[in-house]
Enzyme design. Structure first.
Site, PDB file in Angstrom:
ATOM      1  N   CYS A   1       0.927  -1.191   0.138  1.00 56.69           N
ATOM      2  CA  CYS A   1       0.040  -0.145   0.075  1.00 56.69           C
ATOM      3  C   CYS A   1       0.719   1.077   0.071  1.00 56.69           C
ATOM      4  O   CYS A   1       0.806   2.082  -0.830  1.00 56.69           O
ATOM      5  CB  CYS A   1      -0.994   0.019   1.154  1.00 56.69           C
ATOM      6  SG  CYS A   1      -2.119  -1.239   1.105  1.00 56.69           S
TER       7      CYS A   1
ATOM      8  N   HIS B   1      -2.918   6.496   4.494  1.00 54.08           N
ATOM      9  CA  HIS B   1      -1.791   5.490   4.853  1.00 54.08           C
ATOM     10  C   HIS B   1      -0.594   6.375   4.234  1.00 54.08           C
ATOM     11  O   HIS B   1       0.338   5.497   3.901  1.00 54.08           O
ATOM     12  CB  HIS B   1      -2.020   4.175   4.151  1.00 54.08           C
ATOM     13  CG  HIS B   1      -1.334   3.166   4.695  1.00 54.08           C
ATOM     14  ND1 HIS B   1      -1.317   1.836   4.366  1.00 54.08           N
ATOM     15  CD2 HIS B   1      -0.703   3.244   5.992  1.00 54.08           C
ATOM     16  CE1 HIS B   1      -0.574   1.104   5.227  1.00 54.08           C
ATOM     17  NE2 HIS B   1      -0.324   2.024   6.179  1.00 54.08           N
TER      18      HIS B   1
END
Length: 565
Positions: A58, A119
């Site tokens: 990610c 994130h």
């Protein structure tokens, strides 16, 4: 095809799924999971079959998407075993000197918003400096998770964040308790001539040690599973049952508010990341358990976004993009049930460096009247290409003071050129170069050389089940000299490595790729490592908290109408 110069600045709706495998979508060959809305998007637009993420996990993949640059250039590629950001209360994140496409569009007069997962870090030095926050990277509005979904958010699954570390910390804590207990018994029975001061000191140190690790790992749900609106925390911990509805409502409201001005809306879905939060309406609907249910709910969300675009009369003026940040997570499972995605014919998955399954993702673009409907492009393209494409369509300029790795996709999407501008794509695992793809322009052949590959456990499983996720270096990888070479044009599933005996061009291809690697490395400059051990540990003073630390809990989610910039 309408010439782009005749169109006013388009709106942009960018939808990024999380951990979605290329084999999970109908228009990419899946015939058992229903994805009618995503399939319809492909039918009305352009489908990319060789769309490549810049990383198989990610944080670095999303950094590359937002900046149009390999994550190693921004310090978002890890040289440790931790390949992603681990805490909201860490100091690493997307550096403020990186220019996202949102920042440029904001300067071009666009209303910009991010709804969903970030994130990319929050703070640098204090709990409220928000140096890595979406609002500091060109988004005028943010609603969503500053972190990512982890099993701890749901409390029903095994802990996900460094379970082995927690076990180690608990073992050491037990040793300290045993030592203190033994000394107390020894003192009381006059077995040891030890001073009470030493016993008390050891007991206090042991307590502080326990508090320091348990306060981070034991309260992961409170530290990481939070929702924010702009700089304010609205839920800590978040209520997973309401999250999908809240995200959808925020995205729809943003479109409604900005329908009369150009906007960029980045919907960064929490679907289909474990723990697969799925509303009751979709549970048990698919033929592939909870994962399939989650994919079908995600498709429904995409459909709702498309409906509002159509209803507001924005269909012909909105550039819509759908992709996944990387491939499906093969190791995700609970008992015997698979909780991760399917990467079709491609080998490997999430976290596996250069294998196709971890980096080849769905990529669909729709813009009626400008892009042809139903077109399929089998040329190498990258998630990093969205940056220059969006920036140039919005009338902005790509930064000239740094190396950019993405290319404007518009000529390829419109069919005015036949070939991708990417000659080489470099496939990193953390800060380590694992593989290189060479798109040989004259022949059209796509070669791929693997310098390093993960060691699968068990060997024939195609994944790293005993580790949970494949490592990028150390004893969990194999180095290849000469590299493993595949002809992706003929062998897209990377089943049969070539050799000098079986491929006459073997030596010349390897030589050309080696030269490209050397040239690429010359363009890299040292930058601060955002995922260094220091930046990636939990720091209480950086922890976002809606109360007075450590009493961080609130459920203030309401319908307040903030101004949306």
């Amino acid at each position: 095809i309408t010439c782009v110069s005749n169109t006013s600045k388009p709106n942009f709706l960018l939808i990024l799924a999380d951990d979605l495998g290329i084999g999970d979508v109908g228009c990419y060959g899946n015939d058992t999971i229903r994805t009618p809305n995503i399939d319809g998007l492909a039918k009305d637009g352009v489908r990319l079959t060789q769309h490549i993420a810049a990383a198989a996990v990610c944080t670095p993949s999303r950094a590359a998407f937002l900046t149009g640059r390999y994550p190693i250039r921004s310090g978002m590629a890890s040289s440790t075993q931790r390949q992603v950001l681990f805490w909201n209360g860490g100091s690493g994140g997307l550096p403020p000197n990186e220019t996202t496409f949102a920042k440029i569009l904001h300067q071009q007069g666009y209303s910009t918003a991010l709804v969903g997962k970030w994130h990319m870090g929050v703070n640098c030095k204090t709990c409220c400096d928000h140096c890595h926050h979406p609002l500091n990277h060109g988004f005028g509005y943010f609603y969503g998770m500053p972190f990512t979904l982890v099993n701890e958010c749901q409390s029903t699954d095994d802990p996900e964040l460094a379970k082995s570390l927690q076990d180690t910390y608990w073992f050491y804590t037990q040793m300290i308790i045993l030592a203190v207990f033994t000394l107390v018994i020894g003192k009381l029975t006059n077995l040891f001539p030890v001073k009470w001061k030493i016993i008390i000191c050891l007991a206090i140190c042991g307590l502080l040690y326990f508090i320091s690790w348990f306060s981070s790992y034991g309260f992961t749900k409170y530290w990481n599973c939070i929702l924010m609106r702009n700089h304010d925390i609205t839920e800590q911990p978040m209520d997973l049952q309401k999250t999908t509805a809240n995200m959808l409502k925020e995205a729809v409201t943003f479109i409604d508010r900005n329908k009369h001005r150009p906007f960029l809306l980045f919907v960064s879905l929490l679907h289909v990341h474990t723990p697969l939060i799925t509303t009751e309406k979709f549970q048990g609907r698919s033929r592939h358990g909870l994962y399939g249910d989650n994919v079908e709910e995600m498709d429904w969300m995409v459909g709702k976004l498309l409906d509002v675009i159509d209803k507001e009369g924005l269909k012909n003026t909105t550039f819509i993009y759908f992709a996944s940040d990387h491939g499906g997570f093969l190791e995700a499972h609970r008992g015997n049930s698979q909780l991760g995605g399917w990467n079709g014919i491609y080998k490997g998955g999430k976290g596996m460096g250069g294998w196709e399954g971890g980096i080849r993702v769905p990529g669909i673009v729709r813009w009626p009247g400008v892009l042809p409907a139903g077109m399929v492009i089998d040329e190498p393209t990258s998630l990093m290409d969205i940056y220059p494409t969006v920036v140039q369509l919005a009338g902005g300029a790509v930064p000239q003071d740094r190396v950019m790795d993405g290319h404007n996709l518009l000529p390829l999407l419109q069919g005015t050129v036949q070939h991708s501008r990417h000659e080489f794509l470099f496939h990193y695992c953390g800060a380590f170069l694992h593989a290189v793809r060479w798109h040989q322009k004259d022949s059209g052949t796509v070669w791929k050389a693997h310098y390093t590959t993960p060691v699968f456990q068990p060997e024939a499983s195609g994944a790293c089940f005993s580790r949970g996720i494949c490592p990028c270096f150390g004893d969990g990888v194999t180095h290849h000299d000469p590299p493993l070479l595949f002809n992706l044009s003929q062998d897209p599933s990377e089943a049969s490595p070539l050799s000098a005996d079986t491929e006459p061009l073997f030596d010349s291809v390897i030589r050309r790729i080696r030269g490209a690697v050397a040239e690429h490395r010359e363009t890299l400059t040292p930058v601060p490592q955002q995922l260094s051990p220091y930046n990636n540990i939990w720091k209480p003073w950086l922890q976002p908290c809606c109360g007075t630390f450590p009493f961080c809990w609130c459920h203030e989610e309401n319908n307040q109408e903030d101004s949306i910039g």
